[in-house]
Design an enzyme around this catalytic site. Structure first.
Site, PDB file in Angstrom:
ATOM      1  N   GLU A  28      39.776   0.083  -4.588  1.00 55.32           N
ATOM      2  CA  GLU A  28      40.124  -1.175  -5.234  1.00 55.32           C
ATOM      3  C   GLU A  28      39.239  -1.290  -6.482  1.00 55.32           C
ATOM      4  O   GLU A  28      38.030  -1.529  -6.394  1.00 55.32           O
ATOM      5  CB  GLU A  28      39.829  -2.362  -4.305  1.00 55.32           C
ATOM      6  CG  GLU A  28      40.768  -2.497  -3.128  1.00 55.32           C
ATOM      7  CD  GLU A  28      40.503  -3.762  -2.308  1.00 55.32           C
ATOM      8  OE1 GLU A  28      39.725  -4.647  -2.753  1.00 55.32           O
ATOM      9  OE2 GLU A  28      41.073  -3.863  -1.200  1.00 55.32           O
ATOM     10  N   GLN A  46      43.700  -9.517 -20.512  1.00 56.43           N
ATOM     11  CA  GLN A  46      44.187  -8.327 -21.238  1.00 56.43           C
ATOM     12  C   GLN A  46      43.428  -7.108 -20.768  1.00 56.43           C
ATOM     13  O   GLN A  46      42.207  -7.162 -20.597  1.00 56.43           O
ATOM     14  CB  GLN A  46      43.970  -8.515 -22.754  1.00 56.43           C
ATOM     15  CG  GLN A  46      44.396  -7.316 -23.602  1.00 56.43           C
ATOM     16  CD  GLN A  46      44.284  -7.591 -25.088  1.00 56.43           C
ATOM     17  OE1 GLN A  46      44.788  -8.612 -25.581  1.00 56.43           O
ATOM     18  NE2 GLN A  46      43.633  -6.692 -25.820  1.00 56.43           N
ATOM     19  N   HIS A  62      30.787  -3.769 -30.911  1.00 58.37           N
ATOM     20  CA  HIS A  62      31.816  -4.750 -31.244  1.00 58.37           C
ATOM     21  C   HIS A  62      31.698  -6.043 -30.451  1.00 58.37           C
ATOM     22  O   HIS A  62      31.121  -6.079 -29.358  1.00 58.37           O
ATOM     23  CB  HIS A  62      33.195  -4.137 -30.975  1.00 58.37           C
ATOM     24  CG  HIS A  62      33.461  -2.916 -31.805  1.00 58.37           C
ATOM     25  ND1 HIS A  62      34.456  -2.017 -31.501  1.00 58.37           N
ATOM     26  CD2 HIS A  62      32.873  -2.424 -32.920  1.00 58.37           C
ATOM     27  CE1 HIS A  62      34.464  -1.039 -32.379  1.00 58.37           C
ATOM     28  NE2 HIS A  62      33.502  -1.258 -33.263  1.00 58.37           N
ATOM     29  N   LYS A  72      33.921  -8.546 -20.642  1.00 56.90           N
ATOM     30  CA  LYS A  72      34.640  -7.299 -20.367  1.00 56.90           C
ATOM     31  C   LYS A  72      34.157  -6.672 -19.074  1.00 56.90           C
ATOM     32  O   LYS A  72      32.974  -6.727 -18.750  1.00 56.90           O
ATOM     33  CB  LYS A  72      34.424  -6.298 -21.519  1.00 56.90           C
ATOM     34  CG  LYS A  72      34.997  -6.774 -22.837  1.00 56.90           C
ATOM     35  CD  LYS A  72      34.537  -5.955 -24.007  1.00 56.90           C
ATOM     36  CE  LYS A  72      35.026  -6.571 -25.315  1.00 56.90           C
ATOM     37  NZ  LYS A  72      34.384  -5.975 -26.491  1.00 56.90           N
ATOM     38  N   HIS A 119      29.398  -4.746 -27.419  1.00 55.33           N
ATOM     39  CA  HIS A 119      29.804  -3.647 -26.534  1.00 55.33           C
ATOM     40  C   HIS A 119      30.051  -2.406 -27.372  1.00 55.33           C
ATOM     41  O   HIS A 119      30.662  -2.483 -28.457  1.00 55.33           O
ATOM     42  CB  HIS A 119      31.079  -4.005 -25.763  1.00 55.33           C
ATOM     43  CG  HIS A 119      31.562  -2.861 -24.922  1.00 55.33           C
ATOM     44  ND1 HIS A 119      32.868  -2.443 -24.944  1.00 55.33           N
ATOM     45  CD2 HIS A 119      30.914  -2.022 -24.069  1.00 55.33           C
ATOM     46  CE1 HIS A 119      32.997  -1.407 -24.120  1.00 55.33           C
ATOM     47  NE2 HIS A 119      31.823  -1.141 -23.567  1.00 55.33           N
ATOM     48  N   TYR A 132      39.322  -1.183 -19.803  1.00 48.31           N
ATOM     49  CA  TYR A 132      38.509  -2.384 -19.588  1.00 48.31           C
ATOM     50  C   TYR A 132      39.352  -3.650 -19.664  1.00 48.31           C
ATOM     51  O   TYR A 132      40.283  -3.747 -20.442  1.00 48.31           O
ATOM     52  CB  TYR A 132      37.333  -2.450 -20.560  1.00 48.31           C
ATOM     53  CG  TYR A 132      37.617  -2.217 -22.014  1.00 48.31           C
ATOM     54  CD1 TYR A 132      37.900  -0.944 -22.502  1.00 48.31           C
ATOM     55  CD2 TYR A 132      37.556  -3.261 -22.921  1.00 48.31           C
ATOM     56  CE1 TYR A 132      38.137  -0.720 -23.850  1.00 48.31           C
ATOM     57  CE2 TYR A 132      37.783  -3.049 -24.274  1.00 48.31           C
ATOM     58  CZ  TYR A 132      38.073  -1.781 -24.730  1.00 48.31           C
ATOM     59  OH  TYR A 132      38.303  -1.566 -26.069  1.00 48.31           O
ATOM     60  N   LYS A 166      35.299   1.456 -40.087  1.00 52.30           N
ATOM     61  CA  LYS A 166      34.766   0.110 -39.803  1.00 52.30           C
ATOM     62  C   LYS A 166      33.375   0.206 -39.197  1.00 52.30           C
ATOM     63  O   LYS A 166      32.452  -0.510 -39.609  1.00 52.30           O
ATOM     64  CB  LYS A 166      35.709  -0.615 -38.841  1.00 52.30           C
ATOM     65  CG  LYS A 166      35.212  -1.976 -38.376  1.00 52.30           C
ATOM     66  CD  LYS A 166      36.163  -2.633 -37.379  1.00 52.30           C
ATOM     67  CE  LYS A 166      35.941  -2.121 -35.962  1.00 52.30           C
ATOM     68  NZ  LYS A 166      36.710  -2.871 -34.929  1.00 52.30           N
ATOM     69  N   ASP A 167      33.200   1.068 -38.233  1.00 50.75           N
ATOM     70  CA  ASP A 167      31.901   1.148 -37.542  1.00 50.75           C
ATOM     71  C   ASP A 167      30.836   1.752 -38.446  1.00 50.75           C
ATOM     72  O   ASP A 167      29.670   1.365 -38.394  1.00 50.75           O
ATOM     73  CB  ASP A 167      32.048   1.949 -36.253  1.00 50.75           C
ATOM     74  CG  ASP A 167      32.879   1.189 -35.214  1.00 50.75           C
ATOM     75  OD1 ASP A 167      33.245   1.796 -34.190  1.00 50.75           O
ATOM     76  OD2 ASP A 167      33.156  -0.006 -35.436  1.00 50.75           O
TER      77      ASP A 167
HETATM   78  C1  T46 Z   1      40.523  -3.915 -29.754  1.00 48.76           C
HETATM   79  C2  T46 Z   1      42.001  -3.898 -30.052  1.00 48.76           C
HETATM   80  C3  T46 Z   1      42.538  -3.119 -31.055  1.00 48.76           C
HETATM   81  N1  T46 Z   1      43.877  -3.136 -31.294  1.00 48.76           N
HETATM   82  C4  T46 Z   1      44.398  -2.258 -32.353  1.00 48.76           C
HETATM   83  C5  T46 Z   1      43.803  -2.509 -33.728  1.00 48.76           C
HETATM   84  C6  T46 Z   1      43.789  -1.145 -34.359  1.00 48.76           C
HETATM   85  O1  T46 Z   1      45.028  -0.895 -35.023  1.00 48.76           O
HETATM   86  C7  T46 Z   1      43.649  -0.168 -33.185  1.00 48.76           C
HETATM   87  C8  T46 Z   1      42.243   0.392 -33.008  1.00 48.76           C
HETATM   88  O2  T46 Z   1      41.357  -0.711 -32.981  1.00 48.76           O
HETATM   89  P1  T46 Z   1      39.801  -0.461 -33.081  1.00 48.76           P
HETATM   90  O3  T46 Z   1      39.512   0.625 -34.088  1.00 48.76           O
HETATM   91  O4  T46 Z   1      39.117  -1.793 -33.253  1.00 48.76           O
HETATM   92  O5  T46 Z   1      39.484   0.127 -31.596  1.00 48.76           O
HETATM   93  P2  T46 Z   1      38.021   0.405 -31.016  1.00 48.76           P
HETATM   94  O6  T46 Z   1      37.117   0.979 -32.081  1.00 48.76           O
HETATM   95  O7  T46 Z   1      38.226   1.160 -29.770  1.00 48.76           O
HETATM   96  O8  T46 Z   1      37.461  -1.047 -30.699  1.00 48.76           O
HETATM   97  C9  T46 Z   1      37.174  -1.466 -29.387  1.00 48.76           C
HETATM   98  O9  T46 Z   1      36.003  -0.810 -29.000  1.00 48.76           O
HETATM   99  C10 T46 Z   1      34.961  -1.563 -28.432  1.00 48.76           C
HETATM  100  C11 T46 Z   1      34.113  -0.630 -27.593  1.00 48.76           C
HETATM  101  C12 T46 Z   1      35.365  -2.782 -27.704  1.00 48.76           C
HETATM  102  O10 T46 Z   1      34.748  -3.220 -26.740  1.00 48.76           O
HETATM  103  C13 T46 Z   1      36.473  -3.579 -28.264  1.00 48.76           C
HETATM  104  O11 T46 Z   1      37.467  -3.832 -27.267  1.00 48.76           O
HETATM  105  C14 T46 Z   1      37.128  -2.967 -29.437  1.00 48.76           C
HETATM  106  O12 T46 Z   1      36.407  -3.409 -30.586  1.00 48.76           O
HETATM  107  O13 T46 Z   1      44.029  -0.930 -32.019  1.00 48.76           O
HETATM  108  C15 T46 Z   1      44.748  -3.916 -30.560  1.00 48.76           C
HETATM  109  O14 T46 Z   1      45.980  -3.930 -30.799  1.00 48.76           O
HETATM  110  N2  T46 Z   1      44.237  -4.713 -29.565  1.00 48.76           N
HETATM  111  C16 T46 Z   1      42.888  -4.743 -29.275  1.00 48.76           C
HETATM  112  O15 T46 Z   1      42.473  -5.481 -28.342  1.00 48.76           O
END
Ligand code: T46
Length: 185
Positions: A28, A46, A62, A72, A119, A132, A166-167
């Site tokens: 579980e 979500q 983030h 989360k 996170h 997550y 971005k990062d």
């Molecule tokens: C977070 C998110 C992103 N997106 C879309 C937006 C972008 O087109 C694509 C990639 O997004 P991003 O580059 O922000 O994904 P990560 O770098 O994995 O970001 C995540 O990574 C860290 C570790 C986190 O905890 C957050 O949930 C989140 O910031 O997915 C969505 O459609 N829904 C979402 O909830």
């Protein structure tokens, strides 16, 4: 399910029980009741799932700002990663402090990260998948980042991480004005 608080109050490590048999195992992976029994009273809305192809892929640090802040519950569906939470609640006794835990398909560990924390994670194997639960929906206008290398985190990297644009350009923690404020319990 074992649940233990980390050195950062509010951040928990969880270990669901696995029932093994000749086929494999059953577990579980989440129970609203078990988290509530441990004092973690949240409603997830979500689920997120991302896959990172290369070792040393780092996603973070983030957050989503209020009123879209997210708590989360993080686990590793495949591979292995080092998951990190950083307290960014102004006035918190642990502001700027971090905690990290290795999550993997093998160890089945999870990390619960409350609102008000950054996170991020770095992968330790190729094709690592993270799954997550979040307590609020994606709100790009509230999306924020802090530079991965500015919170004193020991990522145990042997090379430069793979980052999104971005990062790579996120502000450093010392230049960051957090939208979160700590409230004593
Ligand atoms: C977070 C998110 C992103 N997106 C879309 C937006 C972008 O087109 C694509 C990639 O997004 P991003 O580059 O922000 O994904 P990560 O770098 O994995 O970001 C995540 O990574 C860290 C570790 C986190 O905890 C957050 O949930 C989140 O910031 O997915 C969505 O459609 N829904 C979402 O909830």
């Amino acid at each position: 399910m074992d649940i233990r608080e980390t050195k950062l109050p509010g951040v928990f490590v969880l270990k669901p029980q696995r029932f093994g048999d000749d086929r494999g195992f059953f577990s579980e992976s989440w129970s609203h009741r078990r988290l509530a029994d441990a004092g973690i009273e949240v409603e997830f809305v979500q689920d997120n799932h991302s896959m990172s192809s290369e070792v040393g892929t780092l996603r973070g640090l983030h957050f989503q700002a209020p009123p879209h802040a997210q708590a989360k519950l993080v686990r590793c569906g495949r591979g292995r990663l080092f998951d990190v939470a950083v307290d960014i609640r102004k006035g918190s006794p642990t502001y700027g402090q971090w905690v990290g835990e290795e999550l993997s398909f093998e160890n089945g560990l999870q990390l619960y990260i409350p609102e008000g924390f950054l996170h991020g994670f770095v992968t330790r194997e190729p094709m690592t998948e993270i799954v997550y639960k979040c307590t609020d929906y994606y709100a790009p206008e509230a999306d924020g980042a802090v530079h991965w290398d500015s919170a004193g985190i020991d990522w145990a990297l042997d090379r430069a991480p793979i980052l999104s644009a971005k990062d790579a350009s996120a502000p450093r923690l010392e230049a960051f004005d957090s939208p979160f404020t700590w409230e004593a319990a």
